[in-house]
Design a protein around this motif. Structure first.
Motif, mmCIF file in Angstrom:
data_model
loop_
_atom_site.group_PDB
_atom_site.id
_atom_site.type_symbol
_atom_site.label_atom_id
_atom_site.label_comp_id
_atom_site.label_asym_id
_atom_site.label_seq_id
_atom_site.Cartn_x
_atom_site.Cartn_y
_atom_site.Cartn_z
ATOM 1 N N GLU A 1 35.292 -16.386 -19.896
ATOM 2 C CA GLU A 1 34.766 -15.399 -18.678
ATOM 3 C C GLU A 1 35.558 -14.158 -18.907
ATOM 4 O OE1 GLU A 1 33.602 -18.494 -15.392
ATOM 5 O OE2 GLU A 1 35.486 -18.071 -15.743
ATOM 6 N N ILE A 2 36.730 -14.243 -19.010
ATOM 7 C CA ILE A 2 37.629 -13.201 -19.337
ATOM 8 C C ILE A 2 37.242 -12.227 -20.702
ATOM 9 C CG2 ILE A 2 39.906 -12.332 -20.239
ATOM 10 C CD1 ILE A 2 39.975 -12.973 -17.424
ATOM 11 N N THR A 3 36.978 -12.823 -21.577
ATOM 12 C CA THR A 3 36.178 -12.123 -22.821
ATOM 13 C C THR A 3 34.803 -11.507 -22.454
ATOM 14 O OG1 THR A 3 37.227 -13.669 -24.265
ATOM 15 C CG2 THR A 3 35.476 -12.541 -25.352
ATOM 16 N N ASN A 4 34.096 -12.193 -21.711
ATOM 17 C CA ASN A 4 32.626 -11.628 -20.980
ATOM 18 C C ASN A 4 32.976 -10.373 -20.487
ATOM 19 O OD1 ASN A 4 30.343 -11.029 -20.135
ATOM 20 N ND2 ASN A 4 30.318 -12.948 -18.565
ATOM 21 N N LEU A 5 34.121 -10.424 -19.568
ATOM 22 C CA LEU A 5 34.499 -9.154 -18.785
ATOM 23 C C LEU A 5 34.961 -8.099 -19.784
ATOM 24 C CD1 LEU A 5 34.870 -7.774 -16.040
ATOM 25 C CD2 LEU A 5 37.011 -8.657 -16.018
ATOM 26 N N ARG A 6 35.763 -8.407 -20.655
ATOM 27 C CA ARG A 6 36.073 -7.446 -21.478
ATOM 28 C C ARG A 6 34.991 -6.816 -22.419
ATOM 29 N NH1 ARG A 6 41.581 -10.416 -23.366
ATOM 30 N NH2 ARG A 6 42.913 -9.424 -21.880
ATOM 31 N N ASP A 7 34.192 -7.609 -22.817
ATOM 32 C CA ASP A 7 32.997 -7.078 -23.628
ATOM 33 C C ASP A 7 32.090 -6.160 -22.853
ATOM 34 O OD1 ASP A 7 33.752 -8.653 -25.683
ATOM 35 O OD2 ASP A 7 32.486 -10.312 -25.526
ATOM 36 N N ARG A 8 31.931 -6.557 -21.502
ATOM 37 C CA ARG A 8 31.196 -5.724 -20.467
ATOM 38 C C ARG A 8 31.784 -4.300 -20.455
ATOM 39 N NH1 ARG A 8 29.011 -9.062 -15.339
ATOM 40 N NH2 ARG A 8 28.178 -10.848 -16.490
#
Length: 186
Positions: free
Chosen positions: A37-44
């Motif tokens: 989820e953190i990686t998803n946020l960073r990617d966004r």
């Protein structure tokens, strides 16, 4: 094994560098988020010119201690914090964070800092609702483009008005002669 003093100094220097390039910092509680989820946020956030940093509060506190623009952030430094350091698209970054927050239901907004002021969630949302730089530029360009159009219409109307006036003269003369003739018949 803990971090070395040199390693901590590097982290603080990196935080200072990111803060100096940022317009807005958002602090939120990331407890309960998975690595995915953190990686998803960073990617966004990356395409929007925003960096998502997770660091110890003490290191962030040392990074903002000497900078009056970011010092208000210290009031939000408790618990497990992540930091969004927004450099470019403020509105887009805030909207992306709000969408992420709504999807995961695991984050808690702590506060934001912009131009030396601490901001609550409503103030940060209000900033997100402002038009982007590109939208403002388009509005200004549209306003500037409308001026020559209005001038051209006005300039074109002058000869048209004169022509209508000239065309009206013969019929006005005809009506005037008819009125004089009618008066003479009385």
């Amino acid at each position: 094994m803990g971090r070395t003093r040199e390693n901590k100094a590097e982290i603080i220097a990196d935080l200072k560098e990111h803060l100096s390039a940022s317009q807005l910092a958002v602090v939120f509680d990331y407890q309960g988020l998975s690595v995915a989820e953190i990686t998803n946020l960073r990617d966004r956030m990356r395409p929007l010119g925003t960096v998502c940093k997770i660091t110890k509060n003490t290191l962030m506190e040392l990074a903002v201690a000497e900078d009056s623009e970011w010092k208000p952030m210290t009031e939000f430094l408790s618990g497990s914090n992540a930091f969004l350091l927004v450099q470019d698209d403020i509105g887009g970054a805030i909207r992306a964070f709000q969408a992420f927050k709504k999807e995961t239901k695991k984050t808690e907004f702590r506060g934001g800092v912009m131009q030396g002021r601490a901001l609550n969630e409503e103030q940060v949302k209000a900033i997100a609702d402002l038009p982007s730089k590109e939208e403002l530029m388009a509005q200004i360009a549209g306003a500037i483009n409308s001026i020559p159009t209005k001038i051209a219409v006005g300039v074109k109307e002058v000869p048209s008005s004169i022509a209508r006036g000239i065309n009206e003269v013969p019929s006005s003369l005809g009506r005037a002669i008819a009125a004089i003739a009618a008066k003479g018949d009385e």
